[in-house]
Enzyme design. Structure first.
Site, short mmCIF file in Angstrom:
data_model
loop_
_atom_site.label_atom_id
_atom_site.label_comp_id
_atom_site.label_asym_id
_atom_site.label_seq_id
_atom_site.Cartn_x
_atom_site.Cartn_y
_atom_site.Cartn_z
N GLU A 144 69.70 1.62 41.48
CA GLU A 144 68.98 1.58 40.21
C GLU A 144 69.56 2.69 39.35
OE1 GLU A 144 66.98 -0.70 39.43
OE2 GLU A 144 66.65 -1.60 41.37
N CYS A 175 65.14 5.82 32.13
CA CYS A 175 66.29 4.92 32.22
C CYS A 175 66.11 3.73 31.28
CB CYS A 175 66.48 4.44 33.64
SG CYS A 175 64.96 3.83 34.36
P1 NDP Z 1 71.64 11.96 39.90
O1 NDP Z 1 72.51 10.81 40.17
O2 NDP Z 1 72.27 13.25 39.53
O3 NDP Z 1 70.71 12.27 41.16
C1 NDP Z 1 69.87 11.29 41.73
C2 NDP Z 1 69.58 11.68 43.17
O4 NDP Z 1 70.78 11.63 43.94
C3 NDP Z 1 69.07 13.12 43.32
O5 NDP Z 1 68.12 13.16 44.33
C4 NDP Z 1 70.33 13.88 43.69
O6 NDP Z 1 70.07 15.09 44.35
C5 NDP Z 1 70.99 12.87 44.61
N1 NDP Z 1 72.43 13.06 44.81
C6 NDP Z 1 73.32 13.78 44.07
N2 NDP Z 1 74.57 13.66 44.59
C7 NDP Z 1 74.47 12.85 45.68
C8 NDP Z 1 75.41 12.32 46.62
N3 NDP Z 1 76.72 12.59 46.55
N4 NDP Z 1 74.96 11.51 47.60
C9 NDP Z 1 73.65 11.17 47.67
N5 NDP Z 1 72.72 11.65 46.82
C10 NDP Z 1 73.12 12.47 45.83
O7 NDP Z 1 70.61 11.47 38.78
P2 NDP Z 1 69.53 12.35 38.01
O8 NDP Z 1 68.61 13.00 38.98
O9 NDP Z 1 70.24 13.18 37.01
O10 NDP Z 1 68.67 11.20 37.29
C11 NDP Z 1 68.96 10.69 36.05
C12 NDP Z 1 69.60 9.33 36.16
O11 NDP Z 1 68.75 8.43 36.87
C13 NDP Z 1 69.82 8.68 34.82
O12 NDP Z 1 71.10 8.13 34.73
C14 NDP Z 1 68.77 7.59 34.78
O13 NDP Z 1 69.06 6.52 33.93
C15 NDP Z 1 68.70 7.18 36.21
N6 NDP Z 1 67.46 6.47 36.47
C16 NDP Z 1 67.49 5.12 36.71
C17 NDP Z 1 66.33 4.41 36.89
C18 NDP Z 1 66.34 2.95 37.18
O14 NDP Z 1 65.32 2.46 37.66
N7 NDP Z 1 67.39 2.19 36.94
C19 NDP Z 1 65.03 5.07 36.80
C20 NDP Z 1 65.11 6.48 36.54
C21 NDP Z 1 66.29 7.14 36.39
P3 NDP Z 1 69.84 16.46 43.52
O15 NDP Z 1 69.10 16.14 42.26
O16 NDP Z 1 69.01 17.22 44.45
O17 NDP Z 1 71.19 16.98 43.24
#
Ligand code: NDP
Length: 469
Positions: free
Chosen positions: A213, A247
């Protein structure tokens, strides 16, 4: 936690799973309802915690997160037994055989979630996974881990067996370890496109299925016959709620030239009235920007848009964390970064179009395909336009809210990801779909050995007969 801690969590989940999966839907539902009652008794604390950790107004914490999770629990508890019940498939030809579908839990589901909806995203997914008979390991964003820590405590108090719901607390490396673990059977990831791509590549090593997502840059089509007042209210709420860190927030407005002036005037007037700041006494509409590195993205996108000719009708171009004044831009176009990429902030971009056809074309000329909205008094026309839009969800005369409808599927196309959460389609992502075919053994199938010319002719006749159908 560090990456090796994931081994301990997966071992705990493995230990808990046989008993959890053996429970009936009714028994699992009872346990989740017990959690729901406890959670519901602490609504004020939960909203306050979310507001202080993430920066959103308590009203949004309540409506977009708490309420939607409470409703999702009701829906999942009621519907899982029906959606995941063993069912018969009517066979078209071999009537003497019987086929059944069984929906079997996967085992351990890893849920990796972002900071913008730190409750409703991970908890909603966890509830559905547990209801389907799985154990879950949730990795919340390290930017906002506290609300899920509170949830874990409430599950414990509610008496959920240990190992069924666990948290993997830590950064990207912990998320990566979850994806790499051979003991995690599926990953439901919500986050950025960049991380989503990394996860998809990593998951290939263990051939682990993933639901992604990802981001969105949602278009809003305002037709010539739209209710202008409603559309302006919708644009302002759809873009600025959660300070634009959604999002599915409205990012690109394509408004028909016939009504553009009055629509733009209303949008600017309503934007000016929004109260921005820290929620002290329920007197705030737009809260804080949760994650400071976002400001760099805003600055770069705004500079690019202004350089390429966009006009700021309301708002600001330089930023003072943690708040951003809701900003309205006019004359944006698809050469600009603010249109091509997700902004994830309170920036509403308006482009005046000649007709609805142009609006659809521009809406679709984007890498994302999460949600879109169409605003028109003519439902027949709106439905037609909805079919032309490349999006996972299209909302008519409203926007950005359907993640809260647990009975409807949520997910995107193109760079917005793959797979679905919520609804029956979300449940099917959380199970193995097993087909069992039965034969009483009375006849020997004709396609078994020995082969012969006579049999060949018989099957050829059948093929011809079927062609006539
Ligand atoms: P990120 O992709 O930076 O992080 C999402 C999650 O992935 C966090 O828990 C993060 O950990 C973790 N993560 C980071 N690197 C890795 C890796 N290499 N392997 C596995 N997990 C990892 O997104 P954001 O937190 O910045 O969220 C914003 C984004 O989410 C926007 O693009 C938004 O559009 C999207 N989003 C989409 C939705 C949907 O339903 N389609 C709904 C809500 C948001 P940590 O933060 O601890 O680094």
């Amino acid at each position: 936690m560090t990456a090796p801690d994931i081994n301990f969590l997966t071992a705990q989940a493995k230990k808990a799973w046989p008993q959890w999966r053996a429970l009936s839907f009714k028994e699992r539902g009872k346990q989740l309802k017990r959690f729901q009652r406890l959670f519901s008794s602490q609504i004020d604390d939960v909203c306050k915690l979310m507001s202080s950790e993430n920066g959103k107004p308590r009203f949004e914490a309540l409506t977009a997160e708490v309420l939607s999770v409470i409703q999702l629990i009701n829906w999942a508890v009621k519907k899982a037994p029906k959606i995941l019940k063993k069912r018969k498939i009517k066979l078209a030809l071999l009537k003497y055989k019987k086929s059944y579908l069984y929906f079997e839990p996967l085992g351990t589901v890893g849920i990796i979630s972002p900071w913008n909806y730190p409750l409703s995203i991970p908890l909603g997914e966890a509830i559905m996974a547990m209801m389907a008979g799985n154990c879950v390991i949730v990795k919340p964003s390290e930017v906002t881990p506290l609300i899920m820590k509170k949830v874990a405590k409430l599950f414990e108090e509610a008496g959920l067996p240990s190992g069924v719901f666990q948290l993997a607390l830590g950064g990207g490396d912990v998320g990566q370890a979850l994806v790499n673990s051979p003991y995690v059977d599926k990953i439901i990831f919500t986050g950025s496109v960049a991380t989503g791509k990394k996860i998809l590549k990593q998951a290939a090593d263990t051939l682990k299925p993933v639901v992604l997502e990802l981001g969105g840059c949602d278009p809003m089509l305002v037709c010539s016959d739209a209710d202008v007042e409603r559309a302006a209210n919708g644009a302002v709420w759809g873009c600025f709620m959660n300070a634009g860190q959604t999002c599915a927030s409205v990012e690109r407005v394509y408004v028909h030239h016939h009504i553009a002036d009055s629509f733009i005037e209303k949008v600017v007037e309503k934007t000016k009235k929004l109260r921005v700041g820290k929620d002290v006494a329920f007197d705030v509409d737009v809260g804080a920007i949760t994650y400071p590195p976002q400001f760099k993205i805003y600055e770069s996108q705004m500079q690019d848009a202004i350089f390429k000719g966009a006009k700021i009708l309301e708002g600001q171009t330089s930023f003072h964390p943690p708040f951003v004044k809701p900003t309205v831009l006019l004359g944006t176009n698809d050469s600009m970064k603010i249109i091509q990429d997700e902004t994830f902030g309170p920036f509403l971009c308006i482009q005046v179009v000649y007709d609805e056809e142009e609006a659809v074309r521009l809406a679709n000329e984007n890498q994302y395909g999460l949600c879109a909205s169409v605003w028109s008094r003519n439902l027949k026309k709106a439905r037609h336009l909805a079919q032309d839009l490349e999006a996972g969800t299209v909302v008519i005369n409203d926007c950005s809210f359907t993640h809260a409808l647990s009975e409807t599927p949520w997910g995107g196309r193109k760079m917005s990801g793959m797979g679905r959460v919520h609804s029956e389609f979300g449940f099917y992502e959380l199970v193995h779909i097993k087909h069992v075919n039965e034969d009483r053994g009375w006849f020997k199938p004709l396609w078994w050995y020995p082969y012969s010319e006579r049999k060949y002719k018989l099957f050829k006749f059948l093929a011809k007969l079927l062609t006539l159908k």
